[in-house]
Scaffold this active site. Structure first.
Site, mmCIF file in Angstrom:
data_model
loop_
_atom_site.group_PDB
_atom_site.id
_atom_site.type_symbol
_atom_site.label_atom_id
_atom_site.label_comp_id
_atom_site.label_asym_id
_atom_site.label_seq_id
_atom_site.Cartn_x
_atom_site.Cartn_y
_atom_site.Cartn_z
ATOM 1 N N ASP A 68 2.144 1.421 -10.024
ATOM 2 C CA ASP A 68 0.908 0.765 -10.341
ATOM 3 C C ASP A 68 0.489 -0.082 -10.265
ATOM 4 O O ASP A 68 -0.045 -1.046 -9.927
ATOM 5 C CB ASP A 68 -0.010 1.594 -10.690
ATOM 6 C CG ASP A 68 -1.501 1.364 -10.734
ATOM 7 O OD1 ASP A 68 -1.869 0.711 -9.595
ATOM 8 O OD2 ASP A 68 -2.090 1.179 -11.406
ATOM 9 N N ASN A 90 0.589 -1.092 -0.117
ATOM 10 C CA ASN A 90 0.125 0.055 0.056
ATOM 11 C C ASN A 90 0.527 0.887 -0.113
ATOM 12 O O ASN A 90 0.408 2.236 -0.131
ATOM 13 C CB ASN A 90 -1.098 -0.071 1.866
ATOM 14 C CG ASN A 90 -1.854 -0.618 1.032
ATOM 15 O OD1 ASN A 90 -2.488 -1.629 0.457
ATOM 16 N ND2 ASN A 90 -2.943 -1.142 2.167
ATOM 17 N N ASP A 141 -6.241 0.224 -4.122
ATOM 18 C CA ASP A 141 -5.941 0.347 -5.336
ATOM 19 C C ASP A 141 -6.194 1.370 -6.212
ATOM 20 O O ASP A 141 -6.197 1.730 -7.027
ATOM 21 C CB ASP A 141 -4.930 -0.565 -5.964
ATOM 22 C CG ASP A 141 -3.648 -0.624 -7.286
ATOM 23 O OD1 ASP A 141 -4.358 0.874 -7.741
ATOM 24 O OD2 ASP A 141 -3.550 -1.952 -7.961
ATOM 25 N N HIS A 142 -7.843 0.315 -6.536
ATOM 26 C CA HIS A 142 -8.600 0.917 -7.792
ATOM 27 C C HIS A 142 -9.602 2.124 -6.878
ATOM 28 O O HIS A 142 -9.211 3.129 -7.911
ATOM 29 C CB HIS A 142 -9.759 -0.032 -7.811
ATOM 30 C CG HIS A 142 -9.051 -1.193 -8.540
ATOM 31 N ND1 HIS A 142 -9.521 -2.818 -8.200
ATOM 32 C CD2 HIS A 142 -7.796 -1.989 -8.695
ATOM 33 C CE1 HIS A 142 -8.478 -3.671 -8.995
ATOM 34 N NE2 HIS A 142 -7.862 -2.771 -9.170
ATOM 35 N N ASP A 198 -7.020 4.926 -7.918
ATOM 36 C CA ASP A 198 -7.515 5.022 -9.503
ATOM 37 C C ASP A 198 -8.034 5.784 -9.881
ATOM 38 O O ASP A 198 -8.251 6.136 -11.121
ATOM 39 C CB ASP A 198 -6.952 4.113 -9.368
ATOM 40 C CG ASP A 198 -5.808 2.891 -9.879
ATOM 41 O OD1 ASP A 198 -4.718 3.387 -10.030
ATOM 42 O OD2 ASP A 198 -5.317 1.614 -10.304
#
Length: 431
Positions: free
Chosen positions: A149, A96, A170-171, A174
């Site tokens: 990423d 992370n 993550d998403h 994004d």
């Protein structure tokens, strides 16, 4: 009422926001608490917000990662590259932390370009251009962010630390990166006689945003995340274009590259063409295959399309504001307006991601649409230019603080639930 104290209760219709905490408005003088539930679907308290419901936490316990990546660039070029790069990172480094570092680089690029090109006129003829070294820095940092990423998931598997929180983190980042990325790219062409109008860029931003949410709509309905081809191609291409801009100068983009077809037209055509000819057809094909295989999660048309309600309403309200604006708000404050749109979209998308990962119903509407609707309503009656600007800045601040708070609290909830630290591989019980 708790502890025998009186409370003020306001109940709102919960069927519109089923995925968020179900409590009523309550106000207690002793603790200054306000709890909101139902149509706004959010519990607002001075401390201890819980956006993830017990049902969703239980859903996260059962979650299994399922994704398909068929991009040739990703499979045959980038993944071998990332497999090499990930070995450079120490095994104590939390995935992370890699994800967040990449996101901060994208934000830094946005802020750096905002300093040198605040109103998107820097690339226009007759204006002071962005220094060449800035384009080089932005290009390098964009590629590094893209690389980070790509390796964060590999680092998670390498350190045996994969969790649903990592994917959500993550998403979720994004989804917010979309606006930073698109707006930074805009400075290559800018506006003016040789550039792209701010309204065309607004439409292009929405094309990118809908392309992004399309992948998560797929997963919400099929259970599988089909990674889009356009992401890898765009990141590598734009990183290269930034460097080329430093070498040849922005004036090179003024010239037609084929007959009278300008580079700005190519820029526009590539974004729209990729969405209409690649992203959308592949999403519909994947949905159809899931339907034929009887693996769809939602067979009702209404339930399948619920994730689009909030983003579509966000688009309608923002577009109505632009078209009805008495002071031409998009021309006056394009960067702030784009940021407001992108932040609202990110919050909507994050809630969808939580729902598709926990296998729960997506909320019909997002509560951030309420203040936006009120602002558009006020603007429609006609206000002074400075008032409209003030409303935009206030709304943007509200969106930003609300989204940051949402992200922080969701990460805290899931970290506590899985008994992990978000930015460390150490276990809480090992302290």
């Amino acid at each position: 009422m708790r502890g025998g104290r009186s409370s003020l209760l306001l109940t709102l219709p919960a069927q519109f926001f089923p995925s968020l905490p179900s409590r009523c408005w309550s106000f207690r003088r002793s603790s200054w608490r306000v709890a909101v539930e139902g149509a706004l679907g959010v519990r607002v308290v001075m401390a201890g917000y819980e956006y993830v419901s017990p049902e969703q936490l239980a859903g996260f316990d059962k979650y299994k990662y399922s994704a398909v990546d068929t991009s040739p660039l990703s499979l045959y070029v980038m993944h071998p590259f990332w497999n090499t790069i990930v070995k450079v990172f120490p095994t104590w480094l939390a995935p992370n932390l890699i994800t967040f570092s990449g996101f901060l680089l994208v934000v830094f690029n946005f802020l750096l370009m905002a300093y040198f090109d605040p109103d998107f006129y820097a690339s226009a003829p007759g204006h002071k251009h962005v220094p060449d070294w800035v384009w080089i820095v932005v290009g390098i940092l964009n590629f590094i962010a893209y690389t980070l990423d790509g390796v964060d998931g590999k680092q998670a598997r390498r350190t045996n630390s994969s969790t649903p929180l990592g994917e959500l983190f993550d998403h979720g980042l994004d989804s917010w990166s979309c606006v930073y990325f698109v707006v930074t790219v805009y400075s290559i062409f800018g506006r003016g006689s040789s550039g792209v109008s701010v309204f065309v860029l607004y439409i292009l931003l929405w094309v990118v945003l809908f392309s992004f949410i399309l992948s998560h709509w797929e997963k919400y309905n099929t259970g599988i995340l089909f990674l889009p081809w356009g992401y890898d191609i765009s990141q590598v291409t734009i990183s290269f274009v930034y460097i080329v801009t430093a070498i040849v100068g922005v004036e090179a983009w003024y010239e037609p590259f084929l007959f009278n077809f300008l580079y700005r037209d190519l820029f526009t055509a590539m974004i729209i063409g990729c969405a209409l000819c690649v992203t959308l057809p592949m999403s519909l094909l994947n949905f159809y295959r899931s339907y034929k295989n009887n693996t769809l999660k939602h067979y009702s048309v209404y339930e399948a399309m619920v994730p689009f309600f909030s983003p579509c309403l966000l688009f309608i309200l923002c577009t109505a504001w632009i078209l009805q604006s008495p002071s031409d708000i998009l021309e006056m404050h394009p960067r702030i307006f784009y940021f407001m749109v992108g932040t609202g979209f990110a919050n909507i998308t994050c809630q969808l991601i939580v729902c598709q990962m926990s296998n729960t119903r997506c909320p019909t509407l997002n509560w951030l649409l309420v203040p936006l609707f009120l602002v558009v309503l006020v603007v429609n009656f006609g206000v002074a230019s400075y008032v409209e600007s003030f409303l935009l800045y206030m709304l943007t601040t509200t969106f930003t603080l609300a989204h940051i708070h949402y992200g922080v609290q969701v990460v805290k909830q899931l970290s506590n639930h899985f008994q992990i630290y978000p930015f460390s591989l150490k276990k809480p019980n090992s302290d």
